[in-house]
Design an enzyme around this catalytic site. Structure first.
Site: not given
Ligand SMILES: C[S@@+](CC[C@H](N)C(=O)[O-])C[C@H]1O[C@@H](n2cnc3c(N)ncnc32)[C@H](O)[C@@H]1O
Length: 424
Positions: A76
Site C-alpha cells: 500500500s
Molecule cells: C493492499 S494488500 C495488503 C498490503 C499490505 N498490508 C502491505 O504491507 O502493504 C491487500 C491484500 O489483502 C488480501 N486479501 C483479500 N481478501 C482477503 C481475505 N478475505 N482474507 C485475507 N486477505 C485478503 C489480498 O490478497 C492482498 O494481498
C-alpha cells in the site's frame, strides 16, 4: 532489482525524503510512526520496483494481478499506511493482527510493538503469504507470524488482539473480528458504506464498535467469504452511464429506461467549494439522507456527453422511481472555487434536482467543517430501538449506523417532491 543492485545510501536518502514529505503534509503525526517509517527498508518489500517507486509517498506498488488484469495485491501507499497506523495508535507490547499481507506494514507493526509484542498477518493468497514470509525473514522480522487463509474467521489462535488492522477493502465486519478484539481493543478498517470507502478507527464497546475517525482511502476489495459485488443499472442501452448501488437496488431498473431522453433539469445550490477543498463529509451526508444514493460512472470509451458531472469516474448520484440526478459543479467569479449544482433526468427530474440541492445546502449550513457522522457497527439482528438515531445500513453480519449531530435520517430529511415548472 536485486538487493546487490541497490545503493543503500540512496535508499536511506529517499526513505528520509518520503518521511519528511509525509510529516510536512500532516500524514505522519506521532514520533513513533515517524521513527518506524524511517527505520524499515520499504524497498526490500518491493524488490521489483525502482527505489523511486518504492519510496513515492503517495503511490502503492502493485504486486499481483488476476487473470483479468485486476490488481489483487499491493504494497500500500506509504501515506495510507501512515494514516492507518496513526489511527490505530499501536504501542509497545501490544498484540496485533494485520489482515492483508505484503510484509512492509507488518514490519512497521513489529517495530511499533517491539520485542514484547506480537504481530500476526493473514492473507487469502498463498503466493502473497509466501512472499511476505520470505521478505520479512530477509529483513530481520521473522518474528511476525504469517498465516495463509480467509480473514473472515480472523486468526483465533493468537487472539485476543489489542489492534486489528484491515489493509483490504471491506464491505462488512465479520463477527470474528469483534470477537477476537480485546475488551479495549481497536479495529482500523477501510469500510465501504454506500459505495464510499473510509478508513475508520473503531473502538470495542462490548458487542458493538464505535467509530472515532474516518479518512478517505481506496483499497483492493476483499476476496473470499467477505467479497461483495455492487449492482449496477445502465441508464442507456449502450452502457455509457452506470449507476452503482452498494446495497441492493432501491427502484425497479426499467423505471429509468427512458429517463435520459428527457431534457435536463438543473438546480444550482449557491454553495461554493474551493477547488482543492475536501468535501468527503458531503458524500457521507448525501449517502445518509438520500434513500436512492448511488455512484454514477461514465464509460470514457462510450461517452457521448449525455451527462456532464465534474468527475466522470465517480459522481454522487441518486434515483427515485422515475428519475436520476447527479452532483456537478460550475465555475464561479472566484477562479479558486466552484459552485455545486444538480442535473437530473426523467419525469420527476425537477423535483429530484431540488431535493438533492436542498440537501447540499443542509450539509453546508449544518455539517460543513464538522467531524462527519458518528459511525457504529452493531450485530445483525439488533432491534431498531437499540440502535443510535440516524441512517441504518444493513450488511450481512452487521448493522452500520451513521448519526449526525443534527441526526438527519432518510425519513426526516427528505424534502417533499413538489414538482416545479423547471424541466417538468
Ligand atoms: C493492499 S494488500 C495488503 C498490503 C499490505 N498490508 C502491505 O504491507 O502493504 C491487500 C491484500 O489483502 C488480501 N486479501 C483479500 N481478501 C482477503 C481475505 N478475505 N482474507 C485475507 N486477505 C485478503 C489480498 O490478497 C492482498 O494481498
Amino acid at each position: 532489482m536485486t538487493e546487490t543492485d541497490v545503493d543503500p545510501d540512496r535508499a536511506a536518502e529517499l526513505r528520509g525524503q518520503m518521511v519528511d514529505a509525509l510529516v510536512a503534509d500532516g500524514m505522519i503525526i506521532s514520533a513513533q510512526v515517524e521513527a518506524v517509517m524511517r527505520t524499515v527498508p520499504r524497498h526490500r518489500f518491493a524488490p521489483d520496483a525502482s527505489l523511486d517507486e518504492a519510496y513515492a509517498p503517495y503511490k502503492a506498488v502493485f504486486t499481483k494481478k488476476d487473470a483479468h488484469g485486476v490488481i489483487t495485491s499491493s504494497v500500500s501507499a506509504p501515506q495510507i499506511q501512515a494514516m492507518m497506523l496513526e489511527q490505530a495508535e499501536v504501542a509497545q507490547g501490544m498484540r496485533v493482527l494485520e489482515i492483508g499481507s505484503g510484509g512492509y506494514n507488518a514490519a512497521l507493526l513489529a517495530e511499533l510493538v517491539g520485542e514484547a509484542g506480537e504481530v500476526t498477518t493473514i492473507d487469502i493468497d498463498p503466493d502473497v503469504t509466501a512472499r511476505a514470509e520470505r521478505l520479512l525473514a530477509d529483513t530481520g522480522y521473522a518474528r511476525v507470524q504469517v498465516v495463509a487463509g480467509d480473514a473472515e474467521d480472523g486468526v483465533a489462535a493468537s487472539a485476543p488482539y489489542d489492534r486489528i488492522l484491515v489493509t483490504v477493502g471491506a464491505w462488512d465486519i465479520p463477527p470474528a473480528w469483534i470477537a477476537q478484539l480485546a475488551p479495549k481493543g481497536r479495529l482500523v478498517v477501510p469500510l465501504r458504506i454506500k459505495g464510499l470507502t473510509r478508513s475508520i478507527a473503531f473502538d470495542h464497546a462490548e458487542d458493538h464498535l464505535v467509530g472515532t475517525s474516518g479518512q478517505v482511502c481506496g483499497f483492493v476489495p476483499m476476496q473470499g467469504a467477505g467479497r461483495h459485488q455492487e449492482q449496477q443499472v445502465l441508464v442507456t442501452g449502450t452502457g455509457e452511464i452506470a449507476l452503482r448501488f452498494d446495497d441492493g437496488l432501491p427502484v425497479e431498473p426499467s423505471s429509468l429506461d427512458n429517463a435520459v431522453r428527457t431534457p435536463r433539469a438543473e438546480s444550482w445550490t449557491g454553495v461554493g467549494v474551493g477547488r482543492q477543498e475536501p468535501f468527503d463529509t458531503l458524500q457521507l451526508f448525501l449517502a445518509t439522507v438520500l434513500p436512492g444514493f448511488c455512484i454514477m460512472a461514465v464509460d470514457p470509451d462510450l461517452d457521448t456527453g449525455l451527462v456532464s458531472p465534474s468527475n466522470k469516474w465517480f459522481s454522487m448520484a441518486t434515483v427515485d422511481d422515475r428519475s436520476f440526478a447527479y452532483l456537478t459543479t460550475r465555475p464561479t467569479a472566484d477562479p479558486q472555487s466552484v459552485e455545486f449544482g444538480v442535473h437530473a433526468f426523467g419525469s420527476g427530474r425537477a423535483a429530484l434536482a431540488e431535493t438533492v440541492a436542498a440537501q447540499v445546502r443542509a450539509w453546508d449550513q449544518e455539517q460543513r467543517g464538522g467531524p462527519g457522522p458518528r459511525i457504529e457497527v452493531h450485530p445483525v439482528g439488533t432491534p431498531d430501538d437499540q440502535l443510535p438515531a440516524g441512517r441504518v445500513v444493513d450488511k450481512r453480519h452487521s448493522r452500520v449506523t451513521l448519526s449526525w449531530s443534527a441526526a438527519p435520517t432518510a425519513d426526516d430529511q427528505a424534502v417533499p417532491h413538489t414538482p416545479t415548472a423547471q424541466g417538468e
